[in-house]
Design a protein around this motif. Structure first.
Motif, PDB file in Angstrom:
ATOM      1  N   LEU A  13      61.385  64.811  21.418  1.00  0.00           N
ATOM      2  CA  LEU A  13      62.624  64.842  20.800  1.00  0.00           C
ATOM      3  C   LEU A  13      63.602  63.521  21.305  1.00  0.00           C
ATOM      4  O   LEU A  13      64.285  63.022  20.312  1.00  0.00           O
ATOM      5  N   CYS A  23      67.540  66.955  23.536  1.00  0.00           N
ATOM      6  CA  CYS A  23      68.667  66.463  22.611  1.00  0.00           C
ATOM      7  C   CYS A  23      70.051  66.438  23.118  1.00  0.00           C
ATOM      8  O   CYS A  23      70.733  65.418  22.631  1.00  0.00           O
ATOM      9  N   VAL A  24      70.250  67.316  24.113  1.00  0.00           N
ATOM     10  CA  VAL A  24      71.527  67.051  24.874  1.00  0.00           C
ATOM     11  C   VAL A  24      71.420  65.514  25.605  1.00  0.00           C
ATOM     12  O   VAL A  24      72.593  65.146  25.681  1.00  0.00           O
ATOM     13  N   LEU A  54      60.886  75.101  24.252  1.00  0.00           N
ATOM     14  CA  LEU A  54      62.178  75.201  23.374  1.00  0.00           C
ATOM     15  C   LEU A  54      63.343  74.816  24.355  1.00  0.00           C
ATOM     16  O   LEU A  54      64.183  73.817  23.961  1.00  0.00           O
ATOM     17  N   LEU A  55      63.180  75.169  25.656  1.00  0.00           N
ATOM     18  CA  LEU A  55      64.425  74.778  26.688  1.00  0.00           C
ATOM     19  C   LEU A  55      64.322  73.313  26.951  1.00  0.00           C
ATOM     20  O   LEU A  55      65.409  72.384  26.750  1.00  0.00           O
ATOM     21  N   CYS A  56      63.054  72.841  27.138  1.00  0.00           N
ATOM     22  CA  CYS A  56      63.178  71.206  27.003  1.00  0.00           C
ATOM     23  C   CYS A  56      63.324  70.412  26.105  1.00  0.00           C
ATOM     24  O   CYS A  56      64.085  69.255  26.198  1.00  0.00           O
ATOM     25  N   ALA A  57      63.039  71.065  24.828  1.00  0.00           N
ATOM     26  CA  ALA A  57      63.242  70.059  23.564  1.00  0.00           C
ATOM     27  C   ALA A  57      64.833  70.129  23.364  1.00  0.00           C
ATOM     28  O   ALA A  57      65.332  69.039  22.976  1.00  0.00           O
ATOM     29  N   GLY A  58      65.554  71.203  23.676  1.00  0.00           N
ATOM     30  CA  GLY A  58      66.960  71.325  23.559  1.00  0.00           C
ATOM     31  C   GLY A  58      67.627  70.495  24.727  1.00  0.00           C
ATOM     32  O   GLY A  58      68.550  69.777  24.369  1.00  0.00           O
ATOM     33  N   LEU A  59      67.015  70.308  25.841  1.00  0.00           N
ATOM     34  CA  LEU A  59      67.613  69.607  27.114  1.00  0.00           C
ATOM     35  C   LEU A  59      67.503  68.033  26.317  1.00  0.00           C
ATOM     36  O   LEU A  59      68.308  67.185  26.529  1.00  0.00           O
ATOM     37  N   SER A 111      57.727  67.909  25.299  1.00  0.00           N
ATOM     38  CA  SER A 111      58.807  68.486  24.313  1.00  0.00           C
ATOM     39  C   SER A 111      59.883  67.491  24.668  1.00  0.00           C
ATOM     40  O   SER A 111      60.657  67.119  23.652  1.00  0.00           O
ATOM     41  N   LEU A 112      60.333  67.307  25.867  1.00  0.00           N
ATOM     42  CA  LEU A 112      61.468  66.496  26.043  1.00  0.00           C
ATOM     43  C   LEU A 112      61.527  65.162  25.516  1.00  0.00           C
ATOM     44  O   LEU A 112      62.313  64.696  24.820  1.00  0.00           O
TER      45      LEU A 112
END
Length: 267
Positions: free
Chosen positions: A20, A149-150, A142-147, A16-17
């Motif tokens: 992204l 992006c950040v 979801l958490l790692c995909a958002g991470l 995921s990370l």
């Protein structure tokens, strides 16, 4: 497989990370080469790759169990190698297609950039379909995909597009090596070969910054300035990547690259 189950959560997290981060890096590369509004099509490109992987997994999972160390190792190696291949082909082959119309060159870029999403989508699809704890895996996803992006706002300026892709490639190959069983010589050899490419490309890129680089289209000012036929002595003196754009410091001792009447050449 029991001995590899501890890799399930790291696999979902890293897939995921990395997906992204690679997708966002792809938008910066394509916006440098083409006009910036073109990059919004990368969302559709990523979804296309995931759709292809989902269809392939659905077809082949009906015949055999895909959640095996052998298959997971190859999917991870394919993910890492395809990320580098997409960037390398864009840097080395795309300039050779300068005579083609822009839509054809865009089609080439989208063709080479879709393969990493096919591999990452397959990794996630196979892992999710074989797990009984989908809720937890989806939370990690979801958490790692958002991470990712950040982190993009810091890692791209710090590493640059090419080095960031090489880091993502190395992490993917590491997961491929960990998934490979002791007797799976082909997967381990593929991972070791990929690591050799990472180290070689990193060393060459450090020594020769222009070795693996991108060329803007001629209709952009940057592309016109770097046109070897018009300005053969033009060089990029420094490059900085940001989350919004790539900034180049360009110099030519023998020509005025941009036409500024208030500052004529030689004044």
């Amino acid at each position: 497989m029991e001995g590899k189950r501890h890799l399930i959560y790291p696999s979902v997290a890293l897939a995921s990370l990395s997906t992204l981060l690679f997708e966002l890096t792809q938008t910066r590369i394509l916006s440098y080469i083409f006009w910036n509004h073109i990059v919004y099509l990368t969302v559709a490109l990523a979804l296309l790759g995931f759709g292809i992987s989902g269809a392939l997994v659905a077809v082949f999972s009906a015949k055999r169990d895909l959640f095996t160390p052998r298959i997971m190792a190859r999917l991870w190696c394919g993910f890492g190698l395809s990320m580098f291949a997409a960037v390398a082909l864009t840097a080395w082959v795309l300039p050779l297609l300068h005579a083609l119309p822009t839509p054809a060159k865009l089609a080439f870029c989208y063709l080479v950039f879709v393969f990493p999403f096919v591999f990452s989508g397959a990794i996630l699809t196979v892992t999710f379909s074989a797990s009984r704890r989908v809720g937890r895996l989806y939370a990690v996803d979801l958490l790692c995909a958002g991470l990712g992006c950040v982190l993009f706002f810091w890692v791209l300026p710090a590493l640059g597009a090419v080095f960031l892709v090489l880091v993502l490639m190395a992490l993917a190959l590491l997961l491929g090596h960990l998934w490979a069983e002791a007797g799976d010589r082909d997967a381990r050899a593929l991972a070791r070969g990929g690591f050799a490419v990472v180290f070689l490309m990193t060393g060459v890129k450090v020594a020769l910054p222009g070795f693996l680089d991108f060329l803007s289209e001629d209709y952009k000012e940057m592309g016109a300035m770097m046109n070897a036929g018009r300005h053969p002595d033009t060089t990029i003196e420094r490059t900085t990547w940001t989350s919004l754009a790539r900034i180049d410091v360009v110099g030519n001792p023998n020509a005025m690259l941009l036409d500024y009447p208030e500052h004529p050449l030689g004044s």
